[in-house]
Scaffold this motif. Sequence first.
Motif, PDB file in Angstrom:
ATOM      1  N   ALA A 198      44.729  -0.152  37.685  1.00  0.00           N
ATOM      2  CA  ALA A 198      45.149   1.220  37.970  1.00  0.00           C
ATOM      3  C   ALA A 198      46.147   1.710  36.924  1.00  0.00           C
ATOM      4  O   ALA A 198      46.076   2.857  36.465  1.00  0.00           O
ATOM      5  CB  ALA A 198      45.759   1.294  39.367  1.00  0.00           C
ATOM      6  N   MET A 199      47.087   0.849  36.551  1.00  0.00           N
ATOM      7  CA  MET A 199      48.069   1.235  35.536  1.00  0.00           C
ATOM      8  C   MET A 199      47.413   1.490  34.189  1.00  0.00           C
ATOM      9  O   MET A 199      47.761   2.458  33.492  1.00  0.00           O
ATOM     10  CB  MET A 199      49.139   0.143  35.407  1.00  0.00           C
ATOM     11  CG  MET A 199      50.061   0.011  36.600  1.00  0.00           C
ATOM     12  SD  MET A 199      51.204  -1.370  36.429  1.00  0.00           S
ATOM     13  CE  MET A 199      52.138  -0.864  34.992  1.00  0.00           C
ATOM     14  N   THR A 200      46.458   0.656  33.823  1.00  0.00           N
ATOM     15  CA  THR A 200      45.763   0.845  32.547  1.00  0.00           C
ATOM     16  C   THR A 200      45.002   2.161  32.525  1.00  0.00           C
ATOM     17  O   THR A 200      45.062   2.917  31.542  1.00  0.00           O
ATOM     18  CB  THR A 200      44.802  -0.329  32.296  1.00  0.00           C
ATOM     19  OG1 THR A 200      45.533  -1.560  32.304  1.00  0.00           O
ATOM     20  CG2 THR A 200      44.087  -0.172  30.964  1.00  0.00           C
ATOM     21  N   ALA A 201      44.271   2.429  33.602  1.00  0.00           N
ATOM     22  CA  ALA A 201      43.511   3.681  33.671  1.00  0.00           C
ATOM     23  C   ALA A 201      44.439   4.887  33.692  1.00  0.00           C
ATOM     24  O   ALA A 201      44.185   5.893  33.020  1.00  0.00           O
ATOM     25  CB  ALA A 201      42.611   3.675  34.906  1.00  0.00           C
ATOM     26  N   MET A 202      45.524   4.799  34.464  1.00  0.00           N
ATOM     27  CA  MET A 202      46.482   5.905  34.536  1.00  0.00           C
ATOM     28  C   MET A 202      47.115   6.148  33.175  1.00  0.00           C
ATOM     29  O   MET A 202      47.259   7.302  32.732  1.00  0.00           O
ATOM     30  CB  MET A 202      47.556   5.580  35.577  1.00  0.00           C
ATOM     31  CG  MET A 202      48.649   6.638  35.716  1.00  0.00           C
ATOM     32  SD  MET A 202      48.024   8.216  36.344  1.00  0.00           S
ATOM     33  CE  MET A 202      47.610   7.741  38.022  1.00  0.00           C
ATOM     34  N   GLN A 203      47.505   5.076  32.515  1.00  0.00           N
ATOM     35  CA  GLN A 203      48.145   5.210  31.208  1.00  0.00           C
ATOM     36  C   GLN A 203      47.196   5.840  30.192  1.00  0.00           C
ATOM     37  O   GLN A 203      47.601   6.709  29.409  1.00  0.00           O
ATOM     38  CB  GLN A 203      48.594   3.825  30.734  1.00  0.00           C
ATOM     39  CG  GLN A 203      49.638   3.840  29.645  1.00  0.00           C
ATOM     40  CD  GLN A 203      50.125   2.443  29.336  1.00  0.00           C
ATOM     41  OE1 GLN A 203      49.399   1.650  28.738  1.00  0.00           O
ATOM     42  NE2 GLN A 203      51.338   2.119  29.741  1.00  0.00           N
ATOM     43  N   TYR A 204      45.939   5.414  30.213  1.00  0.00           N
ATOM     44  CA  TYR A 204      44.969   5.987  29.280  1.00  0.00           C
ATOM     45  C   TYR A 204      44.764   7.471  29.561  1.00  0.00           C
ATOM     46  O   TYR A 204      44.738   8.293  28.631  1.00  0.00           O
ATOM     47  CB  TYR A 204      43.638   5.244  29.373  1.00  0.00           C
ATOM     48  CG  TYR A 204      42.694   5.591  28.249  1.00  0.00           C
ATOM     49  CD1 TYR A 204      42.588   4.761  27.146  1.00  0.00           C
ATOM     50  CD2 TYR A 204      41.941   6.758  28.273  1.00  0.00           C
ATOM     51  CE1 TYR A 204      41.745   5.075  26.095  1.00  0.00           C
ATOM     52  CE2 TYR A 204      41.101   7.093  27.224  1.00  0.00           C
ATOM     53  CZ  TYR A 204      41.005   6.239  26.138  1.00  0.00           C
ATOM     54  OH  TYR A 204      40.179   6.581  25.086  1.00  0.00           O
ATOM     55  N   ALA A 205      44.614   7.811  30.846  1.00  0.00           N
ATOM     56  CA  ALA A 205      44.364   9.209  31.195  1.00  0.00           C
ATOM     57  C   ALA A 205      45.538  10.094  30.818  1.00  0.00           C
ATOM     58  O   ALA A 205      45.364  11.149  30.187  1.00  0.00           O
ATOM     59  CB  ALA A 205      44.073   9.311  32.691  1.00  0.00           C
ATOM     60  N   VAL A 206      46.750   9.683  31.171  1.00  0.00           N
ATOM     61  CA  VAL A 206      47.931  10.495  30.874  1.00  0.00           C
ATOM     62  C   VAL A 206      48.148  10.595  29.369  1.00  0.00           C
ATOM     63  O   VAL A 206      48.500  11.662  28.847  1.00  0.00           O
ATOM     64  CB  VAL A 206      49.172   9.909  31.577  1.00  0.00           C
ATOM     65  CG1 VAL A 206      50.431  10.691  31.188  1.00  0.00           C
ATOM     66  CG2 VAL A 206      48.991   9.934  33.081  1.00  0.00           C
ATOM     67  N   GLY A 207      47.925   9.502  28.664  1.00  0.00           N
ATOM     68  CA  GLY A 207      48.136   9.508  27.223  1.00  0.00           C
ATOM     69  C   GLY A 207      47.234  10.470  26.485  1.00  0.00           C
ATOM     70  O   GLY A 207      47.592  10.939  25.399  1.00  0.00           O
ATOM     71  N   ARG A 208      46.078  10.802  27.047  1.00  0.00           N
ATOM     72  CA  ARG A 208      45.143  11.721  26.389  1.00  0.00           C
ATOM     73  C   ARG A 208      45.347  13.175  26.809  1.00  0.00           C
ATOM     74  O   ARG A 208      44.680  14.061  26.281  1.00  0.00           O
ATOM     75  CB  ARG A 208      43.697  11.299  26.677  1.00  0.00           C
ATOM     76  CG  ARG A 208      43.319   9.950  26.096  1.00  0.00           C
ATOM     77  CD  ARG A 208      43.595   9.924  24.600  1.00  0.00           C
ATOM     78  NE  ARG A 208      43.225   8.653  23.985  1.00  0.00           N
ATOM     79  CZ  ARG A 208      44.011   7.605  23.902  1.00  0.00           C
ATOM     80  NH1 ARG A 208      45.220   7.648  24.440  1.00  0.00           N
ATOM     81  NH2 ARG A 208      43.630   6.504  23.296  1.00  0.00           N
ATOM     82  N   CYS A 209      46.231  13.418  27.748  1.00  0.00           N
ATOM     83  CA  CYS A 209      46.476  14.785  28.206  1.00  0.00           C
ATOM     84  C   CYS A 209      47.391  15.527  27.237  1.00  0.00           C
ATOM     85  O   CYS A 209      48.164  14.919  26.489  1.00  0.00           O
ATOM     86  CB  CYS A 209      47.113  14.772  29.597  1.00  0.00           C
ATOM     87  SG  CYS A 209      46.014  14.226  30.915  1.00  0.00           S
ATOM     88  N   LEU A 210      47.316  16.840  27.273  1.00  0.00           N
ATOM     89  CA  LEU A 210      48.237  17.671  26.514  1.00  0.00           C
ATOM     90  C   LEU A 210      49.630  17.588  27.124  1.00  0.00           C
ATOM     91  O   LEU A 210      49.807  17.219  28.288  1.00  0.00           O
ATOM     92  CB  LEU A 210      47.757  19.120  26.501  1.00  0.00           C
ATOM     93  CG  LEU A 210      46.360  19.374  25.902  1.00  0.00           C
ATOM     94  CD1 LEU A 210      45.976  20.830  26.064  1.00  0.00           C
ATOM     95  CD2 LEU A 210      46.321  18.968  24.442  1.00  0.00           C
TER      96      LEU A 210
END
Length: 1147
Positions: free
Chosen positions: A703-715
């Motif tokens: 969950a942390m990996t997916a969350m980190q990837y998603a947030v990191g790609r956001c504006l």
Amino acid sequence: MADSTHCVKLIESFVDSSSTPAQQAASIDAIAALVKNDMLTLESLVREMAMYLTTTDSFLRARGTLLLGELLACLASKPLESETVLSLIGFFTERLADWKALHGALIGCLALLRRKGNVGVVSSSKALAVAQSYLQNVQVQSLRQSDRKLCFELLGCLLERYPDDIVHLDDVLIPGICESIDGEKDPECLMLAFHIVEVLVHLYPDPTGPLASFATDLFENLSCYFPIHFTHPKGEDIDVKKEELSRTLMVAFASTPLFEPFAIPLLLEKLSSSLPLAKVESLKYLSYCSDKYGAARMAKHVKVIWSALKDIIYTSPESVLLLESEIVDGMSFQESHTVTEALILLQKVFCQNSDLLIDLIVIDEDIKKTVDSIYQFKEYTGIPLADKQRLHAVGSILYFSAKSSIGSCNRVFEAFFPCLINALGISAENSVALLSSPCNFGATYLCVELLAGCRALVVRTKGNATSNVIVQEAWCDILCTYSTSLTKLFSFTLITGVDGSTQNACLHSGVKGLQILATFPGDFSPISKSVYESILLKLISVVTGNCKDAFLWKLALKALVEVGSFVDKSEDTEKAQSFNAIVVDKIASFMLCDDLSMPLPLKLEIISSIGTTGLSYMQKFLQGLECSLLASLSGVYVRGDPENLEIATSLLECYSCDVLPWFDSIGGQEEVQFHFALTIWGQIGNILSFCASSQEQKLLSAAMTAMQYAVGRCLAENQTVIIDRAFGILLSTTSLPINDLMDEITSVKVEGYKSNDDLGCMSCREKWIISLFASVVAALRPQAHIANVKVILRLFLTTQLSGHVPSAQALGSIINKLPVKVENMDASNVFSLEDAIDLIFSSRVWSLCNEGPTNCSVARNNNETSIRNNLLIQSHAIEGLAWIGKGLLMRGHEKVKDLIVTLLSCLLSNHSEGSLPCTEQEFLCVMRSAADAFHILVSDSEACLNKRLHATIRPLYKQRLFSIVLPIILSLISKADSSIQRAMLYRAFANVVSGTPLSAVLSEAKKLIPILVDSLFVLSEDILNKDIVYCILLVLSGIMTDKKRSEVVEENAHIIVRRLIALMSYPHMMVIRETAIQCLTAMSELPHARIYPMRTQVLLSLLKTLDDPKRAVRLEAVKCRQACVSYMEFIYPQLPRVHIAIQSRHI
């Protein structure tokens, strides 16, 4: 103006034979600086040098000429008067006849001829004079390599910059070039010579011009170098690579059609060579030259080329048929390099002379024999290897024949397709009557290759003027007639009952045939809509219902991916609608159902594979993925269901590894990542009860990996929304004293209030929320606005004392990305970097680290439990401080020096006499944490503080830490008064050195080698240090293999060898033993005087290593022994060779 006396001294320093090369170079630079700065005119300098330029002393004349030439090379951008250039070029032209001063004359001529137009150039007449003098006086092959290279550079410069002037020298220029090249062996000179030939033939493009009479001689000079083969010694440095030299020679071969009568026969002759290199090079040259010579000149060679190519494709022993169920393609030929190049040339010949070549192919007896005997190739396992090779050769030939042109496609279809259809037992009228037995593998294989060639032809000609007539061609009519029958045949191969390799071979051909038929462009498709849909239904039924046959399943999935990609890129709306209805909708519904017949990982593989072929497909799959993820997470949160835990983990891994990266790769889809992050936080906020599980950590990490990837790609704006939403959920759903953390007065008390036990008793839900919140913080951009930085810092400062690593990493990320100054002074809730640093340095984390283990261990009345807790909390505080320091270090903040001093102070604390003996291990853990903090500082992290997560990274930050820490640690090591302190200091030193780029370490090699060797000795005694020992060994090997540091290694050879011998028997890690032996092998290249005294010890140690249980170690021992014995065998004949030979046989 410069003092003439000073100028004369500089001239004499260069001319003096006793001056070192460095002194001579310094003199040149000094004189050039005077001229560039107009402190000395070139005319004045020449007057001062007159004696050296005209003296009868050949040595002084050569040195003077060289000085003037080198100086002009340094003054390439200095404007000169035309009279000066005229005088200088005249002088150097005359000196071309003076072989004693030739080196300087060549440099001077080159420097003047290369000058640009705005700084004074050599006139055309003077350039012509240079060329005449060069051709008349210079015997290139009688000179040394450096002068020959200058000669070729001069000649190339004249040809490229003054072509109109020297073109009239054809009667002496072309013979002169032939004479210059003849016998040349140096690779650098040959590169220039081959390029000169290329430029020369462009100078005389007329095929009946002056070059024609010299073409034979010129090509004869070139031909002796084919194929290129280096014979230079291994240790000799050569800037030219073999591939570059071969490429230049190939360009020279193809530079003029006049070489065609000589080049093509030579290349065809080399095809019969027994050397694979000669064959490969010949095929490459033939492919390149055929393009340059043109179809008309190559037409007369087609028959000979075809015969040679057929022999290579048919009989190449390296081409072996592979059939492996483990690979997706299932069946392929392991092509040799020779066969690969032969097929490339075949395609080139088809492009140029398709009609001539297809005439030869359709009447070729070998091909006819193979096709006529196709009935013998019914079962794959029953085909001899030689026949498999012939089958593959014919398949390749048919593929390129059909692909090359419409006419050749018609011819090959008419000649071979009827025979293949008969062998398959199908007909247009009665297509299924004979499909009662397994298919004929040979006929199926050739038929598929022929279809692949037809499809390639259609794709290549689509959009051209000829594309509209394809549907009227004979091959298209034939294919349309049998397309339905072929589809049923290929589908039948997917359900045949044949076992083993024959089944897999038929499966591969059948699936590939269906894929080819389904991917013909719409306007030229030989199959109807119903047949197309039947193909999709067949493939999707395999993918969704036959996962037990892994080989077939992978083939079908790959075929669907290819069809999906084709449909997504094409403009065929009818096929797109069918694909959506049959494949995409089926997979989407399949994902939502609770069918347990197929494992979830396979379902996710289907989705990620098919979804990535088109945006619309993935968007449809995304809805099902989200529903399944939320349902599984709910099952984990509420019921603690282990099945849902596995499902949720797999889904999150699919998001982070496949789905989100794919959306990121296509661009413009930031909304997907934003929606995913908000959805997860919304799910967590809506569920009040949370069941713990022993396997929750794996799910939390996913969950942390997916969350980190998603947030990191956001504006940045969307990241602000996410962090506010997450903080609101954190504020409302945890029992941590966040409200107290918001209070300026009570915040410090709260940090001190929580003991390690209290923090360890956080609920499972609180750990989840804080961990996910930390992953969001770590992924933020520096531009994202965090509304409650002060509170968040205090929260992480509190939670990281329990050993919560994500909190510590989030602290480092915040410190790394905070603005140095607050731009909006009215924003009271915005922290600057300095405010955050002040908060940290007044926190309990900082105070704990500054207490030191000694003070911590004697606190609180020597209660054992209390002491253990305090020491454990202190270890966690040190780790948190390390991540904070990493954030400061990467952005280049000076405060990192204070953190380094604090960490080092923790290493130097002595075990207090008042502490309990039972706390000694905890005491050492604190010191080890301080040493390992330097690993955090200098190593790269995937979890935070990297480019992917928008960290602020100052260039050379690792080198900066190295320069700060190295002198301090070296000083502390020399002063350490206990073995424990020394071991911990060495551990810290090893962490810093192993993480620093090797280039920085090499600059301090002389100082570091003794310390590296000592650290290997100290750290190798503890098994906990095995990974660090290996890292140190890699650093040492990097220094040893750097040629510029060979002197330093020689000076320390004795201590290095002794330590490496000890590590050859290191019991705890095989790779350490292997690397130590490799380093000893490298040491064998040192001068004999250095290694001779240690020969006995090394060789006897290698005897013991030959009994090592690991084969890799034994192999390295044999290599090392061979290297050592070959170097000193003549002085150590008493080696027990029999024993070594016996051991070698066991390796």
